[in-house]
Design an enzyme around this catalytic site. Structure first.
Site, mmCIF file in Angstrom:
data_model
loop_
_atom_site.group_PDB
_atom_site.id
_atom_site.type_symbol
_atom_site.label_atom_id
_atom_site.label_comp_id
_atom_site.label_asym_id
_atom_site.label_seq_id
_atom_site.Cartn_x
_atom_site.Cartn_y
_atom_site.Cartn_z
ATOM 1 N N GLY A 176 10.818 1.564 1.328
ATOM 2 C CA GLY A 176 9.546 1.429 -0.244
ATOM 3 C C GLY A 176 9.208 2.347 -1.348
ATOM 4 O O GLY A 176 7.942 1.992 -1.638
ATOM 5 N N ALA A 177 9.687 3.423 -0.488
ATOM 6 C CA ALA A 177 9.133 4.708 -1.239
ATOM 7 C C ALA A 177 8.884 4.325 -3.221
ATOM 8 O O ALA A 177 7.913 4.956 -3.849
ATOM 9 C CB ALA A 177 8.818 6.028 -0.962
ATOM 10 N N GLY A 217 8.356 2.276 -4.694
ATOM 11 C CA GLY A 217 7.731 0.667 -5.665
ATOM 12 C C GLY A 217 6.659 1.427 -6.074
ATOM 13 O O GLY A 217 5.921 2.708 -5.821
ATOM 14 N N GLY A 277 4.581 2.685 -3.007
ATOM 15 C CA GLY A 277 5.097 3.606 -2.161
ATOM 16 C C GLY A 277 5.314 5.532 -3.048
ATOM 17 O O GLY A 277 5.170 6.428 -2.459
ATOM 18 N N ASP A 337 14.205 3.952 -1.214
ATOM 19 C CA ASP A 337 14.381 2.872 -1.590
ATOM 20 C C ASP A 337 15.889 2.117 -1.774
ATOM 21 O O ASP A 337 16.734 2.918 -1.560
ATOM 22 C CB ASP A 337 13.309 2.422 -2.896
ATOM 23 N N THR A 374 2.749 -4.259 5.048
ATOM 24 C CA THR A 374 3.376 -5.128 4.250
ATOM 25 C C THR A 374 3.275 -6.006 4.838
ATOM 26 O O THR A 374 3.149 -6.394 5.926
ATOM 27 C CB THR A 374 4.773 -4.657 4.511
ATOM 28 N N HIS A 377 -5.016 -9.478 8.799
ATOM 29 C CA HIS A 377 -5.544 -8.636 7.657
ATOM 30 C C HIS A 377 -5.023 -9.743 7.036
ATOM 31 O O HIS A 377 -4.238 -10.591 6.693
ATOM 32 C CB HIS A 377 -4.224 -7.346 7.405
HETATM 33 C C1 LMR Z 1 -4.863 -6.208 0.043
HETATM 34 O O1 LMR Z 1 -5.721 -6.357 0.751
HETATM 35 O O2 LMR Z 1 -5.238 -5.771 -1.223
HETATM 36 C C2 LMR Z 1 -3.381 -6.045 0.267
HETATM 37 O O3 LMR Z 1 -3.196 -6.790 1.031
HETATM 38 C C3 LMR Z 1 -2.171 -6.604 -1.179
HETATM 39 C C4 LMR Z 1 -3.059 -8.182 -1.559
HETATM 40 O O4 LMR Z 1 -1.846 -8.593 -1.127
HETATM 41 O O5 LMR Z 1 -3.893 -8.347 -0.910
#
Ligand code: LMR
Length: 338
Positions: free
Chosen positions: A30-31, A33, A36, A56, A141, A200
């Site tokens: 994905g380099a 983007g 990337g 990519d 991602t 996350h």
């Molecule tokens: C972030 O925390 O900034 C990333 O996960 C990108 C996003 O879509 O929020």
């Protein structure tokens, strides 16, 4: 005589060390983007790297690689474009990093990015399984909470899953937590550390401000609540402020570079700590994020055993069912891509 022998021996080991350091290869998938290309630029400055492989789908990656390869110093840069070159792009790399290609739009949650990003990750898992199953594999991602279990389930299906080498990169959360804490305390971010655990996403990022180091610093419960809310909302707020063009780019590239730079030390023989979402059974989920000890053969220790404030304990309990659900969604999604 004895001294010369000793000296020769030292030189021999220095050479091995040097060779190890100079022989490391990283693939960025994905380099082409936004994330990337910024990450590739940062990695081009990395003195531990010998070769940088940029992949990519689009042929424009050849131009990006040419730009970087004409800069003096740093690793040799090679471009790989299109599906038929994906296997070659990961071949012999010590570390393969996949970065986000489809950015989040306002109103979208990270969870809604699964359908957009899973097919490319599936192709990458297939390529790694076929070409380079012993590589360190880092996923940066979204949605991380589902894509790391998704990739792990696929690698398991392909017979090449090594839970000690699959990482979801969560350095962005520790970077932001440090900065928020430093601003609140009016101190420098230098040497300030805040462990961030959980996952996350807005409901699962858990900064442990009560575990801040140096421990002379104190974030009171009211501040901790405010900073946690700010941290959880940061990604979404950036998407909103960029008016729908993209999500965080520079910050993600910076934080993934921080992860890569640390993992390169592990690959070269050191014991290091990275923040990552990995297979971790200690919190009532199959995957969990937090400070992770890594050595040359992969993960040595997943995090466990923190002492929480009441507020953090509440956050952990509330996040576990959410992470379990995200993990199951990711694991089950393998049936939709093959
Ligand atoms: C972030 O925390 O900034 C990333 O996960 C990108 C996003 O879509 O929020």
């Amino acid at each position: 005589m004895f001294t010369r022998k000793l000296l020769n021996r030292r030189l021999f080991f220095c050479n091995i060390q040097f060779k190890q350091v100079r022989n490391v290869q990283v693939s960025v998938i994905g380099a082409g983007g936004e994330v990337g290309s910024n990450l590739s630029l940062l990695l081009k400055r990395n003195k531990k790297l010998q070769r940088l492989q940029l992949y990519d789908d689009d042929e424009k990656i050849i131009g990006t690689a040419m730009e970087l390869s004409l800069l003096p110093g740093g690793p040799d840069v090679t471009a790989f474009a299109g599906d038929s070159n994906l296997n070659a792009a990961v071949r012999e790399s010590d570390l393969v990093v996949m970065v986000q290609r489809v950015p989040r739009k306002p109103g979208n949650t990270r969870e809604q990015m699964l359908a957009a990003n899973a097919p490319a990750l599936q192709r990458l898992c297939r390529a790694i399984a076929d070409e380079n199953p012993t590589a360190f594999f880092a996923i940066a991602t979204n949605p991380l909470n589902s894509l790391v279990p998704f990739a792990s389930a696929l690698m398991y299906k392909y017979g090449t899953y090594n839970p000690f080498k699959v990482f979801g990169v969560t350095h962005i959360d520790t970077a932001r937590a440090r900065t928020y804490a430093a601003n609140a305390l009016h101190v420098s971010t230098k040497n300030l550390r805040v462990p961030v655990i959980g996952g996350h996403s807005e409901e699962t990022i858990i900064p442990l401000f009560s575990n801040i180091t140096p421990n002379e610093y104190n974030i009171d419960p009211c501040q901790a609540d405010t900073l946690t809310r700010l941290l959880r909302k940061s990604g979404t707020e950036i998407v909103f402020q960029k008016q729908g063009c993209e999500s965080a780019v520079l910050a993600i590239a910076w934080s993934v570079n921080e992860f890569c730079n640390t993992i390169l030390d592990a690959i070269c023989g050191e014991e290091v700590t990275v923040n990552s979402f990995i297979a971790n059974p200690y919190f009532g989920t199959r995957f969990f994020s937090g400070p992770t000890t890594v050595g040359p053969y992969g993960i040595i220790r997943a995090c466990q055993g923190f002492v929480y404030s009441d507020y953090e304990s509440f956050l952990v309990n509330a996040s576990v069912p959410v992470i379990n659900n995200d993990v199951s969604i990711g694991e089950n999604y393998i049936h939709y891509v093959e």
